[in-house]
Scaffold this motif. Sequence first.
Motif, short mmCIF file in Angstrom:
data_model
loop_
_atom_site.label_atom_id
_atom_site.label_comp_id
_atom_site.label_asym_id
_atom_site.label_seq_id
_atom_site.Cartn_x
_atom_site.Cartn_y
_atom_site.Cartn_z
N ILE A 250 0.78 -1.18 -0.03
CA ILE A 250 0.01 0.00 -0.02
C ILE A 250 0.91 1.22 0.15
CG2 ILE A 250 -1.71 1.39 1.43
CD1 ILE A 250 -3.15 -1.28 2.07
N ARG B 299 0.67 2.97 -3.33
CA ARG B 299 -0.53 3.74 -3.25
C ARG B 299 -0.19 5.19 -2.67
NH1 ARG B 299 -5.83 1.74 -4.68
NH2 ARG B 299 -6.86 3.49 -3.60
N LEU B 300 0.33 5.09 -1.60
CA LEU B 300 0.57 6.47 -0.75
C LEU B 300 1.59 7.05 -1.24
CD1 LEU B 300 -0.60 5.18 2.60
CD2 LEU B 300 -1.86 6.22 0.97
N LEU C 35 1.25 9.09 -4.67
CA LEU C 35 0.66 10.12 -4.12
C LEU C 35 1.35 11.38 -4.13
CD1 LEU C 35 -2.43 11.33 -4.02
CD2 LEU C 35 -2.37 10.83 -1.38
N THR D 197 -14.48 8.44 -11.39
CA THR D 197 -13.19 7.77 -11.50
C THR D 197 -13.66 6.27 -12.24
OG1 THR D 197 -13.82 6.51 -9.38
CG2 THR D 197 -12.28 8.54 -9.46
N PHE E 81 -8.00 15.14 -7.98
CA PHE E 81 -7.95 15.02 -6.48
C PHE E 81 -8.75 15.96 -5.39
CE2 PHE E 81 -5.67 13.68 -2.25
CZ PHE E 81 -6.58 12.57 -1.94
N MET F 276 -12.38 16.27 -6.26
CA MET F 276 -13.14 14.96 -5.58
C MET F 276 -12.99 15.15 -3.93
SD MET F 276 -11.74 11.72 -7.54
CE MET F 276 -12.90 10.89 -6.17
N LEU G 208 -5.95 3.43 10.06
CA LEU G 208 -6.19 4.69 9.44
C LEU G 208 -5.90 5.08 8.14
CD1 LEU G 208 -6.44 7.21 12.76
CD2 LEU G 208 -8.39 6.29 11.27
N GLY G 209 -4.47 4.63 8.02
CA GLY G 209 -3.77 4.79 6.84
C GLY G 209 -4.28 3.85 5.70
N CYS G 210 -4.76 2.76 5.97
CA CYS G 210 -5.36 1.86 5.30
C CYS G 210 -6.70 2.41 4.67
CB CYS G 210 -5.67 0.50 5.86
SG CYS G 210 -6.36 -0.86 4.85
N LEU G 211 -7.53 2.92 5.55
CA LEU G 211 -8.86 3.80 5.20
C LEU G 211 -8.45 4.98 4.31
CD1 LEU G 211 -11.16 3.84 8.17
CD2 LEU G 211 -11.57 2.80 6.27
N ALA H 188 -6.05 5.28 2.24
CA ALA H 188 -5.86 4.73 0.88
C ALA H 188 -6.94 4.12 0.20
CB ALA H 188 -4.82 3.42 1.23
N LEU H 189 -7.95 3.84 0.95
CA LEU H 189 -9.29 3.56 0.22
C LEU H 189 -9.77 4.75 -0.37
CD1 LEU H 189 -10.99 0.91 0.32
CD2 LEU H 189 -12.22 1.78 2.26
N PHE H 190 -9.57 5.94 -0.30
CA PHE H 190 -10.14 7.26 -0.85
C PHE H 190 -9.10 7.92 -1.56
CE2 PHE H 190 -12.53 6.53 2.92
CZ PHE H 190 -13.95 6.41 2.47
N VAL H 191 -7.87 7.04 -1.97
CA VAL H 191 -7.15 7.77 -3.02
C VAL H 191 -7.59 6.98 -4.27
CG1 VAL H 191 -4.58 7.87 -4.04
CG2 VAL H 191 -5.35 8.19 -1.33
N PRO H 192 -7.89 7.72 -5.37
CA PRO H 192 -8.35 7.06 -6.48
C PRO H 192 -7.41 6.86 -7.53
CG PRO H 192 -9.14 9.42 -6.71
CD PRO H 192 -8.73 9.15 -5.16
N GLN I 75 -4.04 -1.84 -5.82
CA GLN I 75 -5.39 -0.97 -5.93
C GLN I 75 -6.54 -1.55 -4.96
OE1 GLN I 75 -6.02 1.39 -7.62
NE2 GLN I 75 -8.27 1.59 -7.51
N PRO J 48 -6.70 -2.14 0.14
CA PRO J 48 -7.23 -1.57 1.30
C PRO J 48 -8.76 -1.96 1.38
CG PRO J 48 -6.07 -0.01 -0.27
CD PRO J 48 -6.12 -1.26 -0.96
#
Lengths: 320, 275
Positions: free
Chosen positions: A53, A57-58, A61, A253, A299, A302, B107-110, B112-116, B147, B150
Amino acid sequence: MPLGDFTPLLARPARAGRADGTATASRRRRQTGGLSAERLSPFVLIAPAVLVIVLFRLWPLLLGVNFSFTGDGERNGAAVGLDNYAELFADPLFLGALRNVGWLVLLLPVAVAIPGTLATFIYLRVPGHRFYRSVYFFPAVLSPVIVGSIFNLLLSFDGPVNSLLEVVGLGPVDWLGDSDVALFTVLGVHIWATFGMALVVFLSGFATLDPALLDAARSDGATLPQVIRHVIIPGLSRTIQFVFVTTMIGMLTSMFGLIYVMTSGGPGGSTYLPEYYIWIQQGQMNRPAFASAASTVLFLVMLVVGLAQVSFLRRTGKED
Amino acid sequence: MRGARISRWLIAVPMALLALATIYPLVFTGNAAMKTRRDYILDRFAFADTLRWDNIATAWTTAGTARYFANSVIVVAGAVAMLLLLGSMAGFALSHLRFRGSRALFLGCLAALFVPFQVIMVPLVRTMADTGLVDTYPGLILAYTAQYLPFTIYLMASYYSAIPTEITDAARIDGNTTYGVYRRIMLPMGRPALLSVGVLNALFCWNDVLIALLMMPSAEHRTLMVGVTSLRGQYSADIPTFASGVLIAAVPVLAVYLFFQRRIADAVTAGSTKG
């Protein structure tokens, strides 16, 4: 917030000393034997997921926001300040994409009202409600590529839909070739493909509604519109809020596949949405830094739309 | 009472028409796939007189759908296996184990859920290219894992949090380590959730086009959805073959839907009604 469910669990004190003497002793021996392995176990279990993740993902960003302040091509990597953003907001294609987002926001209530109304009927046990539930949900599991391909066939200028219209005496509509119509055609197909998803969310919300309230309203002689207005809408405010936000996120999206297959952004750029614009800049124009600037704007859009919706819905909810 | 019954039927009519509009496009496509080109041009609506499999065969072999299909199966199987393994491990740790930083991780996982995906896709592709993962199966599998992880963790953690600690405590007293609890308690007891989440993730990965388009640029690595979009240009004059390609891509989804309908709907709505 779903978070609430987890708080007590995460804060739950460890249970110690419940076992009888021998078991505790053997457990202690075992623990001292593999103490570090056992102590580290939560981290070992969670590390692969965290790694994936964070890395994919992070970190991207942060990288992307940073990236959007650098140049492409000859100015690769050089800091260019806000140049990308200035160019973005001077590009009629991007402005068109933002205007199209505005249309989506305006039509959002329609996209929520359709599944909401249908869910109400299904909840009120219209004849055949079980059948409708599973049929309506079906397009939601199809890929946008499949849905877009099918509707390409159906909506082509000399296609079946136009020949049906001709039978009832209506002129052919250039569903995908007219720049005033194409966006609404694609949006219509998106709603066709996704209303089942919102429908099952509404139905699961209905499952939490107290049936006694409905019976009371009915025995007081309330009409269906009155029941909807005074019992169902207030009782489902959280579900409605959830559907609004997820439908909006879906529109912003997950329409890429449809646009890619049905219009390629055309005609004349009239069906561009920010996500398609980002893809064109990255995949076709090879301008990753510029595309990152567009991503950052998407972003923020949204975030703003989401927060505005939540606060708006909260306020209207309180007035009731 | 009588009036109410009539109005219920009045509502049922438009609902039946809508159901028809929901099913008919796929029926139309399936029907087109069974026709000859000539028949399709003469009358698109008439039902095919016989089941004709030539178009399907052309789409499968000549048009290269078989290759795309195999690519999709490889990638979906890999991604679902990764998602279930990492998701159940992390879900177990977050719901049952106490350790420093668990809340922050959740919280970090949540978050990531909202990063499209659209927001991170440009730098992600660059990271993937830097590590040599673009245009490889592991690369696309990793991209899908990142993808949908999360969401998978969230569902697994909420499912596992309903398993009482008495059960895990008893297993520990029997001499199980944390890994033993995971393997002997969490994996078997989590089977229903793993099945739902697995089916849903398989659908997500199978249906995706944007990530596959970015991560698998070469023609030989195309997934089925990307392959279908390329068929459209190739067979624009041969609608029955194109429709066959679409049908090949849709049939596995149709089958999965018929088998797992209830599970899919339940997994989709999980978390939506919780206050």
